[in-house]
Motif scaffolding. Structure first.
Motif, PDB file in Angstrom:
ATOM      1  N   VAL A  50      25.540   1.523 -20.543  1.00  0.00           N
ATOM      2  CA  VAL A  50      25.845   2.880 -20.071  1.00  0.00           C
ATOM      3  C   VAL A  50      25.380   3.131 -18.641  1.00  0.00           C
ATOM      4  CG1 VAL A  50      26.070   3.948 -22.331  1.00  0.00           C
ATOM      5  CG2 VAL A  50      23.837   3.936 -21.239  1.00  0.00           C
ATOM      6  N   GLY A  51      25.625   2.158 -17.764  1.00  0.00           N
ATOM      7  CA  GLY A  51      25.346   2.332 -16.358  1.00  0.00           C
ATOM      8  C   GLY A  51      23.943   1.988 -15.901  1.00  0.00           C
ATOM      9  N   PHE A  52      23.107   1.484 -16.810  1.00  0.00           N
ATOM     10  CA  PHE A  52      21.733   1.129 -16.474  1.00  0.00           C
ATOM     11  C   PHE A  52      21.511  -0.356 -16.735  1.00  0.00           C
ATOM     12  CE2 PHE A  52      21.643   5.600 -17.352  1.00  0.00           C
ATOM     13  CZ  PHE A  52      20.755   6.116 -16.422  1.00  0.00           C
ATOM     14  N   ALA A  53      20.995  -1.072 -15.736  1.00  0.00           N
ATOM     15  CA  ALA A  53      20.619  -2.474 -15.930  1.00  0.00           C
ATOM     16  C   ALA A  53      19.348  -2.475 -16.777  1.00  0.00           C
ATOM     17  CB  ALA A  53      20.375  -3.152 -14.592  1.00  0.00           C
ATOM     18  N   ILE A  54      19.404  -3.168 -17.923  1.00  0.00           N
ATOM     19  CA  ILE A  54      18.272  -3.125 -18.854  1.00  0.00           C
ATOM     20  C   ILE A  54      17.518  -4.441 -18.963  1.00  0.00           C
ATOM     21  CG2 ILE A  54      19.154  -1.186 -20.181  1.00  0.00           C
ATOM     22  CD1 ILE A  54      20.193  -3.178 -22.274  1.00  0.00           C
ATOM     23  N   SER A  55      18.117  -5.546 -18.497  1.00  0.00           N
ATOM     24  CA  SER A  55      17.410  -6.826 -18.502  1.00  0.00           C
ATOM     25  C   SER A  55      18.169  -7.804 -17.620  1.00  0.00           C
ATOM     26  CB  SER A  55      17.268  -7.387 -19.922  1.00  0.00           C
ATOM     27  OG  SER A  55      18.523  -7.730 -20.455  1.00  0.00           O
ATOM     28  N   ARG A  56      17.481  -8.881 -17.241  1.00  0.00           N
ATOM     29  CA  ARG A  56      18.126  -9.961 -16.512  1.00  0.00           C
ATOM     30  C   ARG A  56      18.576 -11.015 -17.518  1.00  0.00           C
ATOM     31  NH1 ARG A  56      13.662 -11.107 -12.032  1.00  0.00           N
ATOM     32  NH2 ARG A  56      13.750 -13.008 -13.210  1.00  0.00           N
ATOM     33  N   VAL A  57      19.577 -11.796 -17.131  1.00  0.00           N
ATOM     34  CA  VAL A  57      20.084 -12.866 -17.983  1.00  0.00           C
ATOM     35  C   VAL A  57      20.485 -14.024 -17.071  1.00  0.00           C
ATOM     36  CG1 VAL A  57      22.466 -11.992 -18.005  1.00  0.00           C
ATOM     37  CG2 VAL A  57      21.676 -13.402 -19.889  1.00  0.00           C
ATOM     38  N   ASP A  58      20.330 -15.255 -17.579  1.00  0.00           N
ATOM     39  CA  ASP A  58      20.703 -16.378 -16.720  1.00  0.00           C
ATOM     40  C   ASP A  58      22.224 -16.489 -16.612  1.00  0.00           C
ATOM     41  OD1 ASP A  58      21.844 -18.222 -18.618  1.00  0.00           O
ATOM     42  OD2 ASP A  58      19.894 -19.055 -19.077  1.00  0.00           O
ATOM     43  N   GLU A  59      22.670 -17.122 -15.546  1.00  0.00           N
ATOM     44  CA  GLU A  59      24.094 -17.185 -15.234  1.00  0.00           C
ATOM     45  C   GLU A  59      24.919 -17.835 -16.340  1.00  0.00           C
ATOM     46  OE1 GLU A  59      27.065 -18.528 -11.604  1.00  0.00           O
ATOM     47  OE2 GLU A  59      24.973 -19.172 -11.563  1.00  0.00           O
ATOM     48  N   MET A  75      39.965  -3.695 -25.540  1.00  0.00           N
ATOM     49  CA  MET A  75      38.775  -3.031 -26.049  1.00  0.00           C
ATOM     50  C   MET A  75      37.655  -3.051 -25.004  1.00  0.00           C
ATOM     51  SD  MET A  75      36.774  -3.576 -29.662  1.00  0.00           S
ATOM     52  CE  MET A  75      36.763  -5.332 -29.482  1.00  0.00           C
ATOM     53  N   VAL A  76      37.448  -4.173 -24.351  1.00  0.00           N
ATOM     54  CA  VAL A  76      36.407  -4.275 -23.330  1.00  0.00           C
ATOM     55  C   VAL A  76      36.818  -3.491 -22.094  1.00  0.00           C
ATOM     56  CG1 VAL A  76      35.169  -5.851 -21.807  1.00  0.00           C
ATOM     57  CG2 VAL A  76      35.553  -6.452 -24.190  1.00  0.00           C
ATOM     58  N   ARG A  77      38.097  -3.567 -21.715  1.00  0.00           N
ATOM     59  CA  ARG A  77      38.576  -2.841 -20.540  1.00  0.00           C
ATOM     60  C   ARG A  77      38.352  -1.340 -20.718  1.00  0.00           C
ATOM     61  NH1 ARG A  77      42.299  -5.904 -19.287  1.00  0.00           N
ATOM     62  NH2 ARG A  77      43.777  -5.332 -20.887  1.00  0.00           N
ATOM     63  N   SER A  78      38.598  -0.805 -21.906  1.00  0.00           N
ATOM     64  CA  SER A  78      38.392   0.628 -22.126  1.00  0.00           C
ATOM     65  C   SER A  78      36.910   0.977 -22.097  1.00  0.00           C
ATOM     66  CB  SER A  78      39.038   1.081 -23.439  1.00  0.00           C
ATOM     67  OG  SER A  78      38.388   0.504 -24.543  1.00  0.00           O
ATOM     68  N   GLU A  79      36.040   0.081 -22.551  1.00  0.00           N
ATOM     69  CA  GLU A  79      34.592   0.318 -22.479  1.00  0.00           C
ATOM     70  C   GLU A  79      34.142   0.345 -21.020  1.00  0.00           C
ATOM     71  OE1 GLU A  79      30.670   0.930 -23.930  1.00  0.00           O
ATOM     72  OE2 GLU A  79      32.622   1.134 -24.869  1.00  0.00           O
ATOM     73  N   GLY A  84      28.766   4.059 -17.136  1.00  0.00           N
ATOM     74  CA  GLY A  84      28.073   4.308 -15.892  1.00  0.00           C
ATOM     75  C   GLY A  84      27.907   5.762 -15.547  1.00  0.00           C
ATOM     76  N   PRO A  85      27.116   6.001 -14.515  1.00  0.00           N
ATOM     77  CA  PRO A  85      26.862   7.372 -14.080  1.00  0.00           C
ATOM     78  C   PRO A  85      28.160   8.127 -13.843  1.00  0.00           C
ATOM     79  CG  PRO A  85      25.419   5.850 -12.940  1.00  0.00           C
ATOM     80  CD  PRO A  85      26.413   5.019 -13.721  1.00  0.00           C
ATOM     81  N   GLY A  86      28.267   9.304 -14.427  1.00  0.00           N
ATOM     82  CA  GLY A  86      29.474  10.106 -14.296  1.00  0.00           C
ATOM     83  C   GLY A  86      30.578   9.688 -15.243  1.00  0.00           C
ATOM     84  N   MET A  87      30.413   8.553 -15.916  1.00  0.00           N
ATOM     85  CA  MET A  87      31.408   8.038 -16.856  1.00  0.00           C
ATOM     86  C   MET A  87      32.802   8.028 -16.242  1.00  0.00           C
ATOM     87  SD  MET A  87      29.379   7.345 -19.288  1.00  0.00           S
ATOM     88  CE  MET A  87      30.193   7.119 -20.849  1.00  0.00           C
ATOM     89  N   ASP A  88      32.887   7.603 -14.976  1.00  0.00           N
ATOM     90  CA  ASP A  88      34.151   7.625 -14.265  1.00  0.00           C
ATOM     91  C   ASP A  88      34.916   6.328 -14.420  1.00  0.00           C
ATOM     92  OD1 ASP A  88      32.272   6.210 -12.858  1.00  0.00           O
ATOM     93  OD2 ASP A  88      32.822   6.997 -10.908  1.00  0.00           O
ATOM     94  N   GLU A  89      36.167   6.385 -14.059  1.00  0.00           N
ATOM     95  CA  GLU A  89      37.042   5.212 -14.099  1.00  0.00           C
ATOM     96  C   GLU A  89      36.527   4.182 -13.089  1.00  0.00           C
ATOM     97  OE1 GLU A  89      40.265   3.191 -15.707  1.00  0.00           O
ATOM     98  OE2 GLU A  89      39.528   5.146 -16.255  1.00  0.00           O
ATOM     99  N   PRO A  90      36.472   2.894 -13.445  1.00  0.00           N
ATOM    100  CA  PRO A  90      35.943   1.902 -12.505  1.00  0.00           C
ATOM    101  C   PRO A  90      36.913   1.606 -11.373  1.00  0.00           C
ATOM    102  CG  PRO A  90      36.800   0.811 -14.423  1.00  0.00           C
ATOM    103  CD  PRO A  90      36.884   2.302 -14.701  1.00  0.00           C
TER     104      PRO A  90
END
Length: 109
Positions: A50-59, A75-79, A84-90
């Motif tokens: 939801v727009g917040f980085a919560i952890s790092r992950v390896d490549e 399904m992923v495209r709609s998510e 993110g902030p404002g829940m706006d279209e990417p």
């Protein structure tokens, strides 16, 4: 549905509070809050919820996850469209700035 999705940090803006960054999710570029991960660096992968980085992950793990998510298509495209902030279209562009296509960016060219 709620997903936490890996993305690559492209830029970090420490001049704003909270600290924000531009993160690419297989070509879908979003503005993400990096405040909770002050150790994050450009070029690294982070898990974003939801727009917040919560952890790092390896490549390798990030790329495997993105590959699996790509098979889920719309399904992923709609998510991504509502995260993110404002829940706006990417802004759907590739990392090089050209319009994105494929699983995350729309119909293939």
């Amino acid at each position: 549905m709620c997903l936490a999705i890996p993305g690559k940090v492209l830029a970090i803006d420490t001049t704003v509070q909270p600290v924000m960054g531009d993160v690419s999710f297989a070509g879908v570029r979003k503005r993400v809050c990096l405040e909770w991960l002050p150790e994050a660096k450009v070029g690294e992968y982070v898990i974003v919820h939801v727009g917040f980085a919560i952890s790092r992950v390896d490549e390798d793990e990030a790329l495997k996850t993105l590959e699996i998510l790509a098979t889920m298509g719309d399904m992923v495209r709609s998510e991504l469209a509502t995260m993110g902030p404002g829940m706006d279209e990417p802004t759907v562009v590739s990392d090089d700035g050209t319009p994105a296509t494929g699983a995350f960016g729309g119909a293939p060219a």
